[in-house]
Each structure stands twice: as C-alpha cells, then as structure tokens.
Design an enzyme around this catalytic site. Structure first.
Site, PDB file in Angstrom:
ATOM      1  N   TYR A   1     -14.753  11.126   5.306  1.00 38.66           N
ATOM      2  CA  TYR A   1     -13.142  11.961   4.715  1.00 38.66           C
ATOM      3  C   TYR A   1     -13.281  11.772   2.859  1.00 38.66           C
ATOM      4  O   TYR A   1     -13.384  10.302   2.468  1.00 38.66           O
ATOM      5  CB  TYR A   1     -12.142  11.572   5.010  1.00 38.66           C
ATOM      6  N   GLU A   2     -12.343  12.424   2.779  1.00 42.54           N
ATOM      7  CA  GLU A   2     -12.169  12.329   0.775  1.00 42.54           C
ATOM      8  C   GLU A   2     -13.509  12.318   0.486  1.00 42.54           C
ATOM      9  O   GLU A   2     -13.858  11.556  -1.089  1.00 42.54           O
ATOM     10  CB  GLU A   2     -11.442  10.785   0.601  1.00 42.54           C
ATOM     11  N   GLY A   3     -14.307  12.695   0.749  1.00 43.26           N
ATOM     12  CA  GLY A   3     -16.086  12.989   0.017  1.00 43.26           C
ATOM     13  C   GLY A   3     -17.202  12.311   0.386  1.00 43.26           C
ATOM     14  O   GLY A   3     -16.771  10.555   0.643  1.00 43.26           O
TER      15      GLY A   3
END
Length: 598
Positions: A439-441
């Site tokens: 997550y978050e890229g």
C-alpha cells in the site's frame, strides 16, 4: 505473548549524538526542546505501547473487525485503548500548536510511531491515517476548513482516512470514476465506491473525516482532472456540533492476510456531502501531501515490526537449546547448547540487527530533512532539505519495507517450526508487515518513482548533492585507521551506485523501458549505500564517544561491531545488484509477450 523493549537508548544515540538535534536551534521550535523533554515523551510512549497496545496485538489479530448492522466494530479493547491514547495526548505530538498540537519535530515523532507500529501495527494505523488527513488539510485546506476539522483531528477525537483506490483504478488514478457535483453553498455531492480503505469505519471515534478523490463534471481527462474533498461520516453543524449522518457507509470489510485489527473497508458514497480541499482539479497535489506523510509512516512500519520480530528471535535463540556448537560444547550444564551458538542463526540475527539500527538512523535523518524543509529560516536550505527528503522517500518506503519484511521472515526462521505456529506471534508479524510492500504505492512503483522522477527528473542533481556529502565524510576520515573497516564498505557500495547510475543515464534515453526493468535492483543499491553512509557516521560517533572515556562503553562497542558486520555482509551485495541492472535490464525489455508463456 511476544515481548518488546523500546529501543530508547538507540533513540538517544540517533537524536542526541548522530543528528545532534538539540544544537539545531536555527530550526523553528527546536529551541523549545531538549534531551530531557524528548526522553520523557519517548519513555511515556514506550510505557503506553508496551502496557496497553502490545497486549491487544494478538487478540486483535484473532478477533478482527466485524461489520454489524452497517457499522464496523473494532476488536475488544481497541476502543478503550484509543480513548487512553487520546486522553494522554499522544495524537498531538507533532501537530501545529495553533490547533492544539505540541509542535514537536518530526524527528522525535517518528520514533513514537516506531514504538506504536512495533507493538500493534493494526491499532497504530487508526491515528496514523488521521495524521495524514490532518497534514493534507493543514497544507491545502481553506481557513474555514481548518477551523472546522483540524482541532478535532489533532486531538484524535475524530479520525481521518484516505480514499483513493477503486476496483479498476489502483496505481493509475487517472482511471478513477468517483464523481462530485455541486450541491450549493460551496458543498459537493460525492458518489462512487472506494476499496482498500484503511480505518474506513470503526467505533473508536465519534466522527471520521474521509479525504476522497473525485472528478468534477468539467474535469479534464487523466490525473489533472482529480479533485480532493473532505467528506465527514457525520455532518458538522456551524457551531461545531455533530448533526445528521452523511450518505456514506462501509459496504464490506476486506478479507486480508494480516492487520486484522484494522478495518479495511469497501466504502460507498451515495451523494455524500463534502467540501473541496484546495483548488479544483488539483486534488492529486493535495493528496500527495498525505501520501508522502503516509510513505514515511509505512517505512517506519517496516522498521517497527522488524525490530519486535528481532527482539523475540534473539530471546528465543538464547533460550532454545538444540545441538552443540561445531567447535565444541559451549554450555556443559545443559543437554544441548542454545541455538545462538550456531553460525547461521547468528547470521540471521545480525542481518536483522544491523538493518534495524541502520534503518532507524536513516529514518531519523529523513525526518530531520523534513523538519528542515518546514522550519529552516533560510529558504534555500529549506528547499535543499526538501529535495533530499523527496529523493529518499522511495528508499524509506520501498527499501526499508522490502528488507524489513525479509528481516521478519529471518526472525520467524530462527524459531524453526515454532515460528509457523500462531502462539509465538512470529507468523503474525510476517502477515502484518507484508502489506507495507503493497500500500501507499507498491514497492515496484517506489523504485520506478526513484529512477524516473527523482533521478532522471533533475538529471541526478540531488543525488550528486548527497554523493558530495558521502565523499566529504570519506575524506574527513581517511587518515583514521580505526575507520578503515567502515569506509571500505561505504566506498565499495558508492562505486557500484555510481556505475549503476551511469548505466541508466546513458541507456535510458535510447530505451526508456530500461528504467522500469532496472529500477528495483537500483533502489536496493541506493538503499544499501545510504544505510552504509548512516553506519559510517554512526561509527565516527561511536569512536569519538569511546575516545572521550564514556561510561557506556559496551553500547558503543556493540555499535561498532554491528557497523562492521553491516559493511562486511550488506555492502558486498551492491556488486551483484549492479550486475543485475547492467546485464538483465535490456534483455527484459526485448522479451515478447509469448516468451512469458508456459
């Protein structure tokens, strides 16, 4: 239940000695803190996390969150723990005093975050996302929006979320379909579905402020047509009191590998009323304020869970007896020796320890750069610090979570078969921290961001600034024979980094796909090298302390031995990673789709 001892002595080393933050009085607000204050705050967080959060980690994992009659209920004990968290003021540490925050530097706050994520990652995500929402509104919201939301977000009475992902639009936000239409009086009606929303609904706080990306009717195509909106779960009246429920809900809970104690929701917005944050069609810029904050937090998760996994593996290795040392009996009083005597167990443990302490130093440095960017009175120096922080954000998020996950697997391996059994807690650490690479890229996106935007974007200018800092450090210590074991590793890694950088710079203009193919090994090279830089600085600091006649001799001697292991074990990996960049990148770009078939 797993054990945990907050690494308070290492925090003192990083803050007091390595970064010397208490002498940085030119930074706004730094003259109001000292070592005693920081130690007291971090000790308080250590007490809260070990006494309140840690006991809920295993039970929260087993129980998970529940969706009952359209409302999400967090695991037993979470609501009471969150109330204590808010009452103790832990939510306010690094927030703006104008809205009730304590105004502490980020370089202190990150270590409070490390302890929270180490002891209960799922619980820590509730206030973690809230801080990101606070940061986005604080940076981009109107004065009216700040007055409406920030005080409650700072105190923790209300929580926040980040709503980006849709089922068809993950990394590529240009594809998102959630719509926003004007609803009069400066309000907008938001309609659409978002997935994978951490802390999307729960019973910990009386209101949740959702930050939602959506498109206005006149929005241009692509990411330049995205706007950001603040959408409360419960409408807020003009006097600040809570009104009616907004037309949004958690439609489902995601069934996940880990972080079961955090409510990861499918969120439905059915003409839910929201307010614009910043300018129309500039939502991605505002959201990236929140995402960059979140990416630092995710990197800290990689360190925090790796640290608690290491501590438990070390305790187990000292206690578990199996076999005898290859060079002979080590403990004749027992039927077998502790497994700590075995070379491969030592290798796994020292790989974890040297990574954790190096990563902690880097995270402290990254947070200090962010503090300098926000607080330095010299605009040029603030800008330079911001560029360095931007360059190393993919390293903090991508490299530290990659290697932090590997460290957790090594810690599990130390336990042998017991590491696979739930009661020991090690398999939960592995399951929980796996999300940090996604997550978050995803970390692949972080690597591509590093080589595409950060490296090629300014033609390597910021990397060169940092490289000069490395060369200065080497030059200042070349005459010191005691520093040779540390300088050799740093110089070797730096040479591999330079060659890999040159390869990409020469070949990417001819074949841009090489950037993607070589980005992951390149990120690993830079990550290993920057930790070598931090370890070299740590060695300089430790040697100086020993030469001055410190009373804490054992601590500094351990620091030097760990630094030497890092240089002998980690930096030798950069050569093979460089070869990957140089040898396999172009081949990957030449493969046809059919070449991947069975």
């Amino acid at each position: 239940m797993p054990i945990y001892q907050a690494p308070l002595r290492d925090y003192q080393f990083v803050l007091n000695e390595l970064l010397n933050i208490y002498q940085r009085t030119e930074l706004k607000g730094f003259d109001e803190i000292d070592a005693d204050l920081a130690d007291a705050i971090l000790q308080g967080v250590a007490d809260f996390t070990t006494e309140v959060m840690l006991p809920l980690n295993g039970s929260g994992d087993v129980e998970g969150c529940k969706l009952v009659d359209g409302k999400v209920i967090a695991p037993k004990g979470f609501a009471d723990a969150y109330k204590q968290y808010v009452d103790n003021g832990w939510a306010t540490l690094t927030c703006d005093p104008e809205y009730g925050g304590q105004g502490l530097p980020e370089c202190i706050g990150v270590f409070a975050t490390e302890m929270k994520t180490a002891t209960n990652m799922a619980f820590a995500m509730y206030p973690g996302l809230t801080h990101g929402a606070y940061a986005a509104i604080h940076a981009h919201g109107s004065d009216a929006l700040k007055q409406k939301y920030l005080e409650k977000l700072v105190s923790g009475e209300w929580t926040g979320t980040m709503n980006l992902t849709e089922s068809h639009a993950g990394t590529d936000l240009a594809l998102l379909r959630t719509k926003a239409v004007e609803a009069g009086e400066g309000l907008f009606a938001i309609s659409g579905e978002k997935i994978f929303i951490s802390s999307g609904d729960h019973d910990l706080a009386e209101n949740i402020i959702h930050l939602v990306l959506a498109r206005l009717p006149d929005a241009p195509e692509g990411v330049k047509g995205i706007s950001l909106f603040a959408v409360p779960k419960i409408m807020v009246n003009a006097d600040g009191s809570l009104g009616e429920a907004n037309s949004l809900c958690a439609a489902a809970l995601e069934h996940k590998m880990g972080i079961h104690g955090n409510s990861t929701c499918v969120m439905n917005f059915d003409a839910a009323i929201g307010e614009l944050i910043g300018e129309p069609h500039q939502g991605l810029k505002a959201m990236f304020t929140m995402m960059n904050q979140a990416r630092l937090g995710v990197g800290v998760q990689g360190l925090g869970v790796s640290e608690i996994a290491y501590q438990n593996a070390l305790a187990y290795a000292k206690d578990r007896i199996q076999g005898r040392g290859l060079s002979g009996v080590k403990d004749p009083s027992q039927a077998a020796d502790p497994i700590l005597v075995h070379g491969d167990v030592r290798r796994m443990l020292m790989a974890q320890k040297s990574f954790n302490e190096g990563a902690r130093a880097l995270i402290g440095q990254q947070a200090l750069w962010l503090d300098e960017a926000e607080r330095h009175p010299d605009a040029a120096k603030a800008k330079a610090a911001n560029k360095l922080a931007a360059l190393f954000t993919p390293i903090v998020k991508g490299f530290i979570t990659d290697r932090g996950f590997n460290a957790c697997v090594d810690a599990q391996q130390v336990f042998g078969g017991h590491g696979y059994i739930h009661e020991w807690g090690m398999e939960q650490f592995v399951r929980d921290i796996r999300i940090a690479m996604l997550y978050e890229g995803t970390n692949g996106v972080q690597a591509l961001d590093l080589v595409g935007r950060k490296l090629m974007g300014d033609k390597g200018a910021t990397l060169m600034v940092w490289s000069e800092m490395v060369k200065t450090l080497i030059g200042e210590n070349m005459a010191n024979d005691a520093m040779k074991p540390y300088l050799t590793g740093l110089m070797d890694a730096s040479r591999d980094l330079e060659k890999a950088t040159q390869f990409l710079a020469v070949n990417a203009p001819k074949n841009p796909d090489i950037l993607g193919a070589g980005s992951m090994p390149y990120m690993q090279i830079l990550g290993i090298t920057v930790l070598a830089w931090m370890w070299t600085r740590s060695a300089v600091t430790a040697l100086a302390a020993l030469e001055s006649g410190t009373e804490d001799k054992a601590f500094y001697e351990r620091k030097l031995k760990t630094a030497q292991f890092y240089m002998s074990y980690w930096t030798v990996q950069t050569r093979s990673l460089r070869k990957q960049v140089e040898s396999s990148s172009e081949l990957l770009t030449q493969l046809e789709e059919a070449d991947f078939d069975l």
